[in-house]
Motif scaffolding. Structure first.
Motif, short mmCIF file in Angstrom:
data_model
loop_
_atom_site.label_atom_id
_atom_site.label_comp_id
_atom_site.label_asym_id
_atom_site.label_seq_id
_atom_site.Cartn_x
_atom_site.Cartn_y
_atom_site.Cartn_z
N VAL A 11 0.76 -1.13 0.02
CA VAL A 11 -0.02 -0.02 -0.10
C VAL A 11 0.95 1.30 0.16
N GLN A 12 0.49 2.28 -0.64
CA GLN A 12 1.02 3.51 -0.66
C GLN A 12 1.02 4.36 0.82
N ALA A 13 2.06 5.13 0.97
CA ALA A 13 2.06 5.83 2.34
C ALA A 13 0.76 6.61 2.22
N GLY A 14 -0.19 6.60 3.63
CA GLY A 14 -1.33 7.43 3.61
C GLY A 14 -2.62 6.48 3.57
N GLY A 15 -2.12 5.29 2.87
CA GLY A 15 -3.25 4.51 2.36
C GLY A 15 -3.81 3.49 3.82
N SER A 16 -4.76 2.67 3.40
CA SER A 16 -5.25 2.09 4.73
C SER A 16 -5.18 0.39 4.23
N LEU A 17 -5.20 -0.37 5.30
CA LEU A 17 -5.41 -1.75 4.90
C LEU A 17 -5.93 -2.30 6.21
N THR A 18 -6.56 -3.45 6.25
CA THR A 18 -7.41 -4.02 7.31
C THR A 18 -7.00 -5.46 7.34
N LEU A 19 -6.15 -5.72 8.52
CA LEU A 19 -5.72 -7.26 8.82
C LEU A 19 -6.92 -7.92 9.50
N SER A 20 -6.80 -9.43 9.39
CA SER A 20 -7.77 -10.11 10.09
C SER A 20 -7.03 -11.34 10.81
N GLN A 81 -7.57 -2.36 11.80
CA GLN A 81 -7.89 -1.42 10.55
C GLN A 81 -6.69 -0.38 10.74
N MET A 82 -5.89 -0.24 9.76
CA MET A 82 -4.62 0.58 9.75
C MET A 82 -4.94 1.54 8.68
N ASN A 83 -4.75 2.66 9.36
CA ASN A 83 -5.14 4.04 8.48
C ASN A 83 -3.98 4.89 8.42
N SER A 84 -3.98 5.85 7.48
CA SER A 84 -2.62 6.69 7.49
C SER A 84 -1.22 5.99 7.52
#
Length: 125
Positions: A11-20, A81-84
């Motif tokens: 993911v690019q910097a500033g983006g978001s990703l959700t881990l489970s 949930q990982m933002n920014s």
């Protein structure tokens, strides 16, 4: 108890990703689930933790305000949930669980009895 972390990626910097983190085996009642990460060439560090049967959550200062962990009892899963996201968030993220753990030990990886395989998160600048 078997754990499996998933959802990593690039993911690019500033983006978001959700881990489970999915669990199988015995019930997860009264278990604390923790998230840890290990960056290349560094030791494992605490990221977040959540009690299975409460809303209490705990975060490392480095992710506070950007990451949120939550759980779904029915699905026996915990999300991160990982933002920014920042390049320094790049690491292998793992989930861990333990039933007999006190609050002061949530950040201590040695306090967790069960671990899942990690998932790689790469944040590009």
């Amino acid at each position: 108890v078997q754990l499996q972390a998933s959802g990593g990626g690039l993911v690019q910097a500033g983006g978001s990703l959700t881990l489970s983190c999915s669990a199988s085996g015995r019930t997860f009642n009264n278990y604390v689930v923790g998230w840890f990460r290990q960056a290349p060439g560094k030791g494992r560090e605490f990221v977040a933790a959540i009690r299975w049967n409460s809303q209490n959550t705990y975060y490392a200062d480095s992710v506070k305000g950007r990451f949120t962990t939550s759980r779904d009892n029915a699905k026996k899963s915990v999300s991160l949930q990982m933002n920014s996201l920042k390049p320094e968030d790049t690491a292998v993220y793992s989930c861990a669980a333990s039933r007999t753990i006190i609050v002061s030990s949530y950040t201590n990886e040695d306090a967790y009895a069960y671990w899942g395989q990690g998932t790689l998160v790469t944040v590009s600048s």
